[in-house]
Write an enzyme that holds these catalytic residues in place. Structure first.
Site, PDB file in Angstrom:
ATOM      1  CB  SER A  79      -0.872  -0.017   1.260  1.00 37.08           C
ATOM      2  OG  SER A  79      -1.358   1.277   1.547  1.00 37.08           O
ATOM      3  CD  GLU A 137      -2.030   5.253   4.596  1.00 42.09           C
ATOM      4  OE1 GLU A 137      -1.780   5.366   5.794  1.00 42.09           O
ATOM      5  OE2 GLU A 137      -2.339   6.226   3.890  1.00 42.09           O
ATOM      6  CE1 TYR A 187      -3.915  -1.701   5.758  1.00 40.98           C
ATOM      7  CE2 TYR A 187      -2.944   0.359   5.004  1.00 40.98           C
ATOM      8  CZ  TYR A 187      -3.524  -0.864   4.730  1.00 40.98           C
ATOM      9  OH  TYR A 187      -3.702  -1.244   3.423  1.00 40.98           O
TER      10      TYR A 187
HETATM   11  P1  NAP Z   1     -11.346  -4.709   1.977  1.00 36.62           P
HETATM   12  O1  NAP Z   1     -12.528  -4.384   1.125  1.00 36.62           O
HETATM   13  O2  NAP Z   1     -11.292  -4.181   3.373  1.00 36.62           O
HETATM   14  O3  NAP Z   1     -11.224  -6.304   2.019  1.00 36.62           O
HETATM   15  C1  NAP Z   1     -10.414  -6.951   2.956  1.00 36.62           C
HETATM   16  C2  NAP Z   1     -10.633  -8.444   2.840  1.00 36.62           C
HETATM   17  O4  NAP Z   1      -9.783  -9.116   3.787  1.00 36.62           O
HETATM   18  C3  NAP Z   1     -12.064  -8.903   3.152  1.00 36.62           C
HETATM   19  O5  NAP Z   1     -12.422  -9.885   2.222  1.00 36.62           O
HETATM   20  C4  NAP Z   1     -11.926  -9.501   4.543  1.00 36.62           C
HETATM   21  O6  NAP Z   1     -12.863 -10.521   4.812  1.00 36.62           O
HETATM   22  C5  NAP Z   1     -10.539 -10.116   4.425  1.00 36.62           C
HETATM   23  N1  NAP Z   1      -9.941 -10.431   5.724  1.00 36.62           N
HETATM   24  C6  NAP Z   1      -9.699  -9.575   6.752  1.00 36.62           C
HETATM   25  N2  NAP Z   1      -9.128 -10.238   7.755  1.00 36.62           N
HETATM   26  C7  NAP Z   1      -8.996 -11.533   7.381  1.00 36.62           C
HETATM   27  C8  NAP Z   1      -8.499 -12.707   8.003  1.00 36.62           C
HETATM   28  N3  NAP Z   1      -8.004 -12.700   9.243  1.00 36.62           N
HETATM   29  N4  NAP Z   1      -8.519 -13.884   7.315  1.00 36.62           N
HETATM   30  C9  NAP Z   1      -9.043 -13.925   6.065  1.00 36.62           C
HETATM   31  N5  NAP Z   1      -9.558 -12.851   5.441  1.00 36.62           N
HETATM   32  C10 NAP Z   1      -9.531 -11.666   6.086  1.00 36.62           C
HETATM   33  O7  NAP Z   1      -9.991  -4.243   1.265  1.00 36.62           O
HETATM   34  P2  NAP Z   1      -9.735  -3.818  -0.261  1.00 36.62           P
HETATM   35  O8  NAP Z   1      -9.966  -2.365  -0.418  1.00 36.62           O
HETATM   36  O9  NAP Z   1     -10.396  -4.786  -1.182  1.00 36.62           O
HETATM   37  O10 NAP Z   1      -8.141  -3.998  -0.339  1.00 36.62           O
HETATM   38  C11 NAP Z   1      -7.556  -5.255  -0.679  1.00 36.62           C
HETATM   39  C12 NAP Z   1      -6.131  -5.308  -0.151  1.00 36.62           C
HETATM   40  O11 NAP Z   1      -5.371  -4.244  -0.712  1.00 36.62           O
HETATM   41  C13 NAP Z   1      -6.007  -5.117   1.368  1.00 36.62           C
HETATM   42  O12 NAP Z   1      -4.906  -5.888   1.790  1.00 36.62           O
HETATM   43  C14 NAP Z   1      -5.694  -3.643   1.534  1.00 36.62           C
HETATM   44  O13 NAP Z   1      -5.005  -3.427   2.741  1.00 36.62           O
HETATM   45  C15 NAP Z   1      -4.832  -3.420   0.311  1.00 36.62           C
HETATM   46  N6  NAP Z   1      -4.836  -2.081  -0.262  1.00 36.62           N
HETATM   47  C16 NAP Z   1      -6.005  -1.447  -0.531  1.00 36.62           C
HETATM   48  C17 NAP Z   1      -5.981  -0.207  -1.139  1.00 36.62           C
HETATM   49  C18 NAP Z   1      -7.259   0.508  -1.486  1.00 36.62           C
HETATM   50  O14 NAP Z   1      -7.198   1.726  -1.729  1.00 36.62           O
HETATM   51  N7  NAP Z   1      -8.397  -0.169  -1.586  1.00 36.62           N
HETATM   52  C19 NAP Z   1      -4.754   0.393  -1.482  1.00 36.62           C
HETATM   53  C20 NAP Z   1      -3.580  -0.306  -1.199  1.00 36.62           C
HETATM   54  C21 NAP Z   1      -3.622  -1.546  -0.608  1.00 36.62           C
HETATM   55  P3  NAP Z   1     -14.292 -10.237   5.556  1.00 36.62           P
HETATM   56  O15 NAP Z   1     -15.253  -9.955   4.441  1.00 36.62           O
HETATM   57  O16 NAP Z   1     -14.532 -11.516   6.260  1.00 36.62           O
HETATM   58  O17 NAP Z   1     -14.076  -9.057   6.472  1.00 36.62           O
HETATM   59  O1  F7E Z   2      -8.886   8.199   4.180  1.00 35.98           O
HETATM   60  C1  F7E Z   2      -9.219  11.662   5.395  1.00 35.98           C
HETATM   61  C2  F7E Z   2      -8.287  10.760   6.171  1.00 35.98           C
HETATM   62  O2  F7E Z   2      -9.915   6.131   5.109  1.00 35.98           O
HETATM   63  C3  F7E Z   2      -8.355   9.056   3.197  1.00 35.98           C
HETATM   64  C4  F7E Z   2      -7.164   2.190   2.613  1.00 35.98           C
HETATM   65  O3  F7E Z   2      -7.724   1.511   1.508  1.00 35.98           O
HETATM   66  O4  F7E Z   2      -5.957   3.682   1.166  1.00 35.98           O
HETATM   67  C5  F7E Z   2      -6.895   3.637   2.226  1.00 35.98           C
HETATM   68  O5  F7E Z   2      -6.401   4.319   3.366  1.00 35.98           O
HETATM   69  C6  F7E Z   2      -8.080  10.433   3.796  1.00 35.98           C
HETATM   70  C7  F7E Z   2      -7.274  10.396   5.109  1.00 35.98           C
HETATM   71  O6  F7E Z   2      -8.213   5.985   3.192  1.00 35.98           O
HETATM   72  C8  F7E Z   2     -12.494  11.373   6.943  1.00 35.98           C
HETATM   73  O7  F7E Z   2      -7.745  11.446   7.309  1.00 35.98           O
HETATM   74  C9  F7E Z   2     -11.147  12.969   6.363  1.00 35.98           C
HETATM   75  O8  F7E Z   2      -6.265  11.362   5.063  1.00 35.98           O
HETATM   76  O9  F7E Z   2     -10.462   6.807   2.726  1.00 35.98           O
HETATM   77  P1  F7E Z   2      -9.471   6.743   3.823  1.00 35.98           P
HETATM   78  P2  F7E Z   2      -6.676   5.853   3.634  1.00 35.98           P
HETATM   79  O10 F7E Z   2      -6.473   6.092   5.072  1.00 35.98           O
HETATM   80  O11 F7E Z   2      -5.901   6.692   2.684  1.00 35.98           O
HETATM   81  C10 F7E Z   2      -4.679   3.098   1.465  1.00 35.98           C
HETATM   82  C11 F7E Z   2      -3.819   3.195   0.224  1.00 35.98           C
HETATM   83  C12 F7E Z   2      -4.786   1.728   2.032  1.00 35.98           C
HETATM   84  O12 F7E Z   2      -3.930   0.900   1.831  1.00 35.98           O
HETATM   85  C13 F7E Z   2      -5.868   1.502   3.039  1.00 35.98           C
HETATM   86  O13 F7E Z   2      -6.166   0.110   3.180  1.00 35.98           O
HETATM   87  O14 F7E Z   2      -9.337  11.023   4.122  1.00 35.98           O
HETATM   88  N1  F7E Z   2     -10.555  11.797   6.007  1.00 35.98           N
HETATM   89  N2  F7E Z   2     -12.338  12.721   6.936  1.00 35.98           N
HETATM   90  C14 F7E Z   2     -11.370  10.790   6.357  1.00 35.98           C
HETATM   91  N3  F7E Z   2     -11.238   9.457   6.206  1.00 35.98           N
HETATM   92  C15 F7E Z   2     -12.251   8.651   6.647  1.00 35.98           C
HETATM   93  N4  F7E Z   2     -12.170   7.324   6.475  1.00 35.98           N
HETATM   94  N5  F7E Z   2     -13.375   9.191   7.233  1.00 35.98           N
HETATM   95  C16 F7E Z   2     -13.542  10.532   7.405  1.00 35.98           C
HETATM   96  O15 F7E Z   2     -14.555  10.990   7.938  1.00 35.98           O
END
Ligand code: NAP
Ligand code: F7E
Length: 322
Positions: free
Chosen positions: A124, A126, A148
């Site tokens: 990520s 992050e 995270y």
């Molecule tokens: P998501 O919607 O939160 O999905 C997370 C998945 O992980 C769900 O299917 C959840 O299952 C499963 N999971 C959580 N804990 C588990 C465990 N202990 N054993 C087995 N399964 C488990 O996340 P996403 O947005 O699709 O992201 C996919 C991956 O990319 C994640 O690793 C995330 O950290 C990473 N990522 C996301 C972004 C983004 O912007 N979306 C960017 C960079 C990296 P349940 O349905 O049972 O909860």
């Molecule tokens: O926040 C600001 C918050 O929770 C984005 C995950 O998929 O992307 C995601 O992480 C920004 C932050 O995503 C609210 O402070 C303001 O600066 O949508 P977010 P994230 O933290 O960037 C990365 C790449 C991952 O890997 C992660 O799994 O938005 N913000 N107000 C807020 N954020 C939330 N959630 N809620 C608010 O009310």
């Protein structure tokens, strides 16, 4: 013979899009799902007849070995994680167990059962955290700002280490934020698009948000899962940044989302200090030149279209429920 893939996190946003992509390419797809008292598989309900669900949990090594034995995968995609940044301060140890050590457990199961399988780790942006240079690419130093981010950095390096130690075909995709109508409602884009639609329908009056000035590089999840697959089709395993190269603020997401509904965001958005994070990532913007060059990958959906599509999807969904 068709290829076989195992996806952890198949019930999540990315898992559902990746499963669709692989099925459309003729793969036999196995999805790892964990036991929960409230099974929420709505993102993959439409794939029920074509997906094979395998029980397992990233906390339980034995279940991962069994999943590997059942799937006999050619490719493994580790998308499962505790993925919500604020929760990682409330549950730091569990976040590390899922998001960091879970990757090691899965890599060990792969080494034991399917050492020739190709492995994708969901890294990520992050992990860049408190950035000193922009845009960020594969050579940018890491400085994670949340439990995270720290857990993801461990998972990133253990994947690199297993590649170097054991010669595994293991790749990390360092993906910047990517969204869709299937995004969890707690993440900021979906929170905004859903609440804006609720306000439009008279179901809510205000939207409480934290840091409006945070800036991110937001792309479309459907584009990003294509990059994951492309990484595993290359002649050698490498790590890639996946991003659009454009940066926007949370405030701009509000502007576009409310505009799509003919509303003025300033009349509805309320700042809530409780939603500000203990340590913030102020800005992230990626340089995906390597992916463009080596994978031929580029994003198809831009920021405006993404947010407007999400608003329309939420409006349709909520209207159907009234
Ligand atoms: P998501 O919607 O939160 O999905 C997370 C998945 O992980 C769900 O299917 C959840 O299952 C499963 N999971 C959580 N804990 C588990 C465990 N202990 N054993 C087995 N399964 C488990 O996340 P996403 O947005 O699709 O992201 C996919 C991956 O990319 C994640 O690793 C995330 O950290 C990473 N990522 C996301 C972004 C983004 O912007 N979306 C960017 C960079 C990296 P349940 O349905 O049972 O909860
Ligand atoms: O926040 C600001 C918050 O929770 C984005 C995950 O998929 O992307 C995601 O992480 C920004 C932050 O995503 C609210 O402070 C303001 O600066 O949508 P977010 P994230 O933290 O960037 C990365 C790449 C991952 O890997 C992660 O799994 O938005 N913000 N107000 C807020 N954020 C939330 N959630 N809620 C608010 O009310």
């Amino acid at each position: 013979m068709s290829k076989r893939a195992l996806i952890t996190g198949v019930s999540g946003q990315d898992g559902s899009y990746l499963a669709e992509l692989l099925l459309s390419q003729g793969y036999q797809v196995f999805g790892l799902v964990r036991r929960s008292s409230n099974e929420r598989l709505e993102r993959i309900a439409h794939l029920a007849d074509s997906l094979v669900l395998v029980r397992g949990d990233l906390l339980d090594h034995t279940s991962l070995v069994r999943a590997m034995e059942e799937a006999r995968p050619d490719e493994v995609y580790n998308l499962a994680a505790q993925s919500f940044v604020p929760t990682s301060w409330q549950e730091p140890v569990l976040t590390a167990e899922f998001t960091a050590l879970g990757a090691t457990r899965l890599l060990e199961a792969l080494r034991q059962v399917a050492p020739r399988a190709r492995f994708y780790q969901a890294s990520s942006s992050e992990i860049f955290g408190k950035v000193r240079v922009s845009p960020q690419d594969e050579r940018t130093p890491f400085w994670p700002r949340s439990p995270y981010g720290v857990a993801k950095l461990y998972a990133h390096w253990i994947t690199v280490n297993y590649r170097e130690s054991y010669g595994l075909f293991a790749c990390c995709g360092i993906l910047f934020n990517h969204e869709s109508p299937r995004r969890g409602v707690e993440f900021v884009t979906r929170k905004i698009t859903r609440e804006a639609a609720r306000i439009r329908l008279g179901l809510a009056r205000e939207l409480r948000l934290g840091n409006l000035e945070a800036r991110r590089d937001w792309g479309f999840a459907g584009d990003y899962v294509r990059a994951m697959w492309l990484m595993l089709q290359q002649p050698s395993p490498e790590d890639y940044v996946i991003a659009t190269g454009e940066m926007h603020s949370v405030r701009e997401v509000c502007e576009v989302a409310f505009d799509e509904l003919g509303l003025d965001w300033r009349e509805h958005v309320v700042h809530d200090a409780k939603l500000v994070r203990p340590a913030e990532v102020d800005l992230l913007v990626g340089d995906a030149s390597k992916a463009r060059r080596d994978l031929g990958w580029k994003p198809e959906v831009g920021f405006q279209q993404l947010i407007r599509d999400m608003v329309r999807a939420d409006l349709r969904d909520l209207s159907g429920r009234i």
